[in-house]
Design a protein around this motif. Structure first.
Motif, PDB file in Angstrom:
ATOM      1  N   THR A  48       3.678   9.894   6.227  1.00  0.00           N
ATOM      2  CA  THR A  48       4.158   9.025   5.156  1.00  0.00           C
ATOM      3  C   THR A  48       4.849   7.768   5.697  1.00  0.00           C
ATOM      4  O   THR A  48       5.325   6.947   4.936  1.00  0.00           O
ATOM      5  CB  THR A  48       5.133   9.792   4.245  1.00  0.00           C
ATOM      6  OG1 THR A  48       6.087  10.456   5.068  1.00  0.00           O
ATOM      7  CG2 THR A  48       4.411  10.813   3.395  1.00  0.00           C
ATOM      8  N   GLU A  49       4.932   7.631   7.041  1.00  0.00           N
ATOM      9  CA  GLU A  49       5.574   6.455   7.635  1.00  0.00           C
ATOM     10  C   GLU A  49       4.584   5.741   8.554  1.00  0.00           C
ATOM     11  O   GLU A  49       3.620   6.331   9.014  1.00  0.00           O
ATOM     12  CB  GLU A  49       6.816   6.853   8.460  1.00  0.00           C
ATOM     13  CG  GLU A  49       7.853   7.653   7.693  1.00  0.00           C
ATOM     14  CD  GLU A  49       7.521   9.128   7.593  1.00  0.00           C
ATOM     15  OE1 GLU A  49       6.738   9.636   8.429  1.00  0.00           O
ATOM     16  OE2 GLU A  49       8.006   9.786   6.653  1.00  0.00           O
ATOM     17  N   PHE A  50       4.871   4.468   8.847  1.00  0.00           N
ATOM     18  CA  PHE A  50       4.090   3.726   9.839  1.00  0.00           C
ATOM     19  C   PHE A  50       4.669   3.966  11.234  1.00  0.00           C
ATOM     20  O   PHE A  50       5.814   4.389  11.351  1.00  0.00           O
ATOM     21  CB  PHE A  50       4.104   2.229   9.498  1.00  0.00           C
ATOM     22  CG  PHE A  50       3.351   1.915   8.226  1.00  0.00           C
ATOM     23  CD1 PHE A  50       1.988   1.670   8.261  1.00  0.00           C
ATOM     24  CD2 PHE A  50       4.005   1.891   6.995  1.00  0.00           C
ATOM     25  CE1 PHE A  50       1.288   1.396   7.096  1.00  0.00           C
ATOM     26  CE2 PHE A  50       3.314   1.626   5.825  1.00  0.00           C
ATOM     27  CZ  PHE A  50       1.942   1.378   5.867  1.00  0.00           C
ATOM     28  N   TYR A  93       0.144   5.524   9.831  1.00  0.00           N
ATOM     29  CA  TYR A  93       0.346   5.914   8.434  1.00  0.00           C
ATOM     30  C   TYR A  93      -0.860   6.690   7.908  1.00  0.00           C
ATOM     31  O   TYR A  93      -2.006   6.336   8.180  1.00  0.00           O
ATOM     32  CB  TYR A  93       0.567   4.650   7.587  1.00  0.00           C
ATOM     33  CG  TYR A  93       0.659   4.909   6.108  1.00  0.00           C
ATOM     34  CD1 TYR A  93       1.813   5.472   5.557  1.00  0.00           C
ATOM     35  CD2 TYR A  93      -0.405   4.606   5.267  1.00  0.00           C
ATOM     36  CE1 TYR A  93       1.898   5.715   4.201  1.00  0.00           C
ATOM     37  CE2 TYR A  93      -0.330   4.855   3.912  1.00  0.00           C
ATOM     38  CZ  TYR A  93       0.826   5.414   3.376  1.00  0.00           C
ATOM     39  OH  TYR A  93       0.899   5.670   2.034  1.00  0.00           O
ATOM     40  N   SER A  94      -0.563   7.748   7.211  1.00  0.00           N
ATOM     41  CA  SER A  94      -1.564   8.534   6.498  1.00  0.00           C
ATOM     42  C   SER A  94      -2.402   9.472   7.381  1.00  0.00           C
ATOM     43  O   SER A  94      -3.232  10.221   6.878  1.00  0.00           O
ATOM     44  CB  SER A  94      -2.515   7.624   5.707  1.00  0.00           C
ATOM     45  OG  SER A  94      -2.814   8.247   4.491  1.00  0.00           O
TER      46      SER A  94
END
Lengths: 388, 301
Positions: free
Chosen positions: B155-157, B143-144
């Motif tokens: 924007t996702e894990f 993420y990030s």
């Protein structure tokens, strides 16, 4: 020798097993399913002692065949339609890696909408993958061609994969008698596979790594040379088969009443077989017409087509269409004749989506072509929308 | 086994085409020391296809079969079946793929091969990106993290590939890291002695992809373990055992370092620190790790 009365798929399974591949990897798809079920039956009864990998997709089927072939095993698989399309990437991989994998493709329509009947667009779409392509018109021919194909694929001057095509249901699910040689006879004709190279821990090589342009060009040229050699070797192997088993289905082409023909019909697969009935009837009416049934699409028999065009007008039936252009066979034939012959070539698109093409329709097409005065007809969609 | 006792034999040659500080070459040296020369490698599209060097040369002293991106496990299935037919079952078949070729495009072939019981070792060297194609997001990207296709940060894990693999109930799976060579060597050697499908995932901190200095590869691995962002474990017949520092963390004998200690060295997270600290996203990253460790404690302690 025994007579086996069975469907094209079961007879193909018999041939595949008798060729003694060490590895079969396959994924089921209608109408190929009974072929892979046939092999599974031979696994169950002990007649097939090789590996049978039931993979999770056709892409993986071809990838597994590639892995097996690169480590020196004779390999076989079978597919159809969407399965063949999913394999497309790996078809290129198999031929560029120069692996003599043999595969049956049961010619089936591509969706949408879903349609399990026959046309040739699936295999025609694999035209440029480097595979040798056969088109069969009887169950006996399927058996004989599968055995011959291993010999052709593994020949030291070829070392390319071979695809044996035959029509969905018309051949795959229709019972016909076929002479099955003994295992010893097959073994005599087709000795065990001796790979020209393989992955070997005692001679570690890296295969398929990054390659510069000059070496890459060599690979492509080598494949082209191999396909050129195949034109002769397919003939030699067909002759050898005839000597040993007394059967000849033609080599690149099967000729039927061509010697004195003023018109020659060119067709493939099941339409090719049906065409013989049409030729017989047309001959009864006094029309000097013959049939050249194309057995091999790659390598394309250019020289043979040019010879036919010297004596006859040509009529071509395509059960496929390269959208935006013409039927694949029509295009290849016109291309072969460019600059060497002005003979009239009339092309028909027929039998798409599995539409039946009976002999009387073939007769109608031939008569229409003969009557036409145009030298360069664009292709006619036969029987489309009620017209012809 | 101590580092000094590892076999001297090298199956990855010097002068290969890897980047300086490359974690994949660290892992390859160790893995091939553990497996020895009686090994056939299957490599899909990934950085290792470059590390192999340009035809007609090679960097490897074991046979290597290159195969299409999504096809490593399927290609290895064919190799394995073929070797069995030839009576060469003592040869180890190693499929060696990146996280893109494992988590994403190759997951179908991998799942199929695991389900079929293919006798091979599948190793995923996970650098959390498509690094060979120039740093694009993968299903393993955290993420990030910045990549060329997540320009403002992912924007996702990432997905839990280890859990997915364990759902196949294969005889052996493990997670290792290039910064813990003895642990990695032991796991590969153990896998070699087990029949059936084996899966090992190796965290591979990538200097150009993660944007850190090439002399920090090992440190980035250790910090990933110490912050709990990466876990060392092995799973034998469905029983999970944590290893090394991860074991001590699980038992609560030492505390996990804050995630920030790991990510602050990596340029791919720079936007979380400049122009001003993004406390909210840093908190989400920490919470994600905390939640995972809560689950670990429930399941494995």
């Amino acid at each position: 020798m025994t007579i086996m009365i069975d469907t094209g798929n079961y007879i193909a399974a018999k041939a595949a097993v008798m060729a003694r591949p060490q590895v079969v990897a396959a994924y089921p798809i209608t109408p190929q399913t009974t072929l892979v079920e046939g092999i599974a039956n031979y696994v169950a009864n002990g007649e097939y002692k090789g590996e049978y990998i039931c993979v999770e997709s056709e892409h993986s089927a071809m990838a597994a065949c590639i892995g097996a072939s690169e480590t020196g095993s004779r390999t076989f698989t079978a597919t159809s339609s969407h399965g063949l399309l999913l394999m497309h990437e790996m078809l290129h991989w198999a031929s560029l890696a120069r692996l003599p994998i043999v595969m049956c493709n049961i010619n089936r329509v591509i969706g949408p909408g879903w349609n399990i009947w026959t046309d040739e667009n699936d295999s025609i779409a694999q035209r440029d993958t480097g595979w040798i392509q056969f088109y069969c018109s009887s169950n006996q021919e399927i058996f004989d061609t599968i055995i011959q194909s291993f010999k052709i694929a593994e020949h030291e001057k070829i070392v390319l994969p071979v695809m044996i095509n035959y029509n969905a249901f018309i051949l795959s699910h229709t019972s016909m008698p076929a002479d099955i040689p003994t295992q010893k006879e097959i073994d005599d004709f087709l000795p065990p596979f001796k790979p020209h190279w393989k992955l070997d821990v005692n001679n570690p090589v890296t295969h398929g790594n990054i390659i510069g342009t000059a070496y890459y060009e060599h690979i492509r040229k080598g494949m082209q040379d191999a396909q050129d050699h195949a034109k002769k070797i397919i003939k030699d192997v067909a002759k050898e088969w005839e000597r040993q088993f007394g059967r000849h289905h033609g080599d690149l082409i099967e000729y039927y009443h061509c010697d004195d023909a003023e018109y020659i019909l060119i067709s493939t697969g099941a339409i090719g077989a049906e065409s013989k009935a049409a030729i017989n009837n047309l001959r009864k009416e006094g029309i000097k017409i013959g049939l050249a049934r194309l057995r091999v699409f790659r390598p394309f028999p250019e020289e043979e087509i040019r010879k036919l065009a010297k004596q006859s007008e040509l009529i071509v039936i395509d059960r496929n269409i390269s959208i935006g252009s013409n039927g694949a066979f029509y295009n290849e034939i016109k291309s072969a004749l460019y600059g060497v012959s002005d003979t009239k070539v009339t092309g028909f698109i027929a039998g798409l989506g599995g539409k039946d093409v009976p002999y009387h329709d073939i007769e109608t097409m031939c008569k229409k072509a003969i009557k036409s005065k145009k030298v360069n007809n664009s292709q006619i969609w036969f029987g489309f929308d009620g017209g012809e | 086994m101590a580092l000094k006792d590892l076999p001297i034999e090298e199956c990855l040659f010097q002068g290969n085409a890897a980047c300086p500080g490359c974690p994949a070459t660290i892992a390859l040296r160790l893995v091939l020391k553990a497996l020895g020369k009686n090994t056939i490698m299957v490599v899909p599209a990934c950085c290792t296809a470059v590390i192999e060097s340009l035809y007609p040369k090679t960097s490897f002293d074991v046979p290597v079969m290159n195969i299409a991106f999504e096809a490593a496990a399927a290609g290895a299935s064919g190799v394995e079946a073929s070797l069995r037919q030839q009576g060469k079952e003592d040869t180890t078949v190693l499929a060696w793929a990146g996280d893109g070729g494992t988590y994403d495009i190759g997951i179908q072939a991998l799942s199929g091969a695991l389900e079929r019981g293919t006798n091979f070792i599948y190793i995923c060297y996970n650098n959390q990106i498509y690094s060979n194609t120039g740093v694009q997001r993968s299903g393993a990207t955290p993420y990030s993290a910045w990549t060329t296709t997540t320009v403002s940060g992912k924007t996702e894990f990432y997905k839990e590939m280890g859990d997915i693999v364990r759902a196949h109930h294969i005889p052996y799976s493990a997670q290792a890291c290039i910064s813990q060579p003895e642990d990695l060597y032991r796991k590969v050697q153990k896998a070699k002695g087990i029949k059936g499908p084996k899966y090992i995932e190796i965290l591979a901190p990538c200097p150009p992809g993660w944007r850190f200095s090439m002399d920090l590869t090992v440190e980035m691995g250790d910090l990933a373990i110490e912050t709990g962002a990466w876990t060392l474990y092995e799973c034998e017949n469905d029983i999970v055992t944590f290893n090394g520092k991860s074991k001590i963390l699980l038992e609560g004998k030492i505390k996990r370092k804050p995630a920030e200690e790991w990510i602050k060295h990596q340029g791919r997270f720079r936007h979380l620190f400049v122009p001003k600290k993004d406390e909210e996203k840093l908190k989400l990253i920490q919470q994600h790790i905390d939640k995972r460790w809560e689950r670990y404690q429930k399941e494995f302690l």
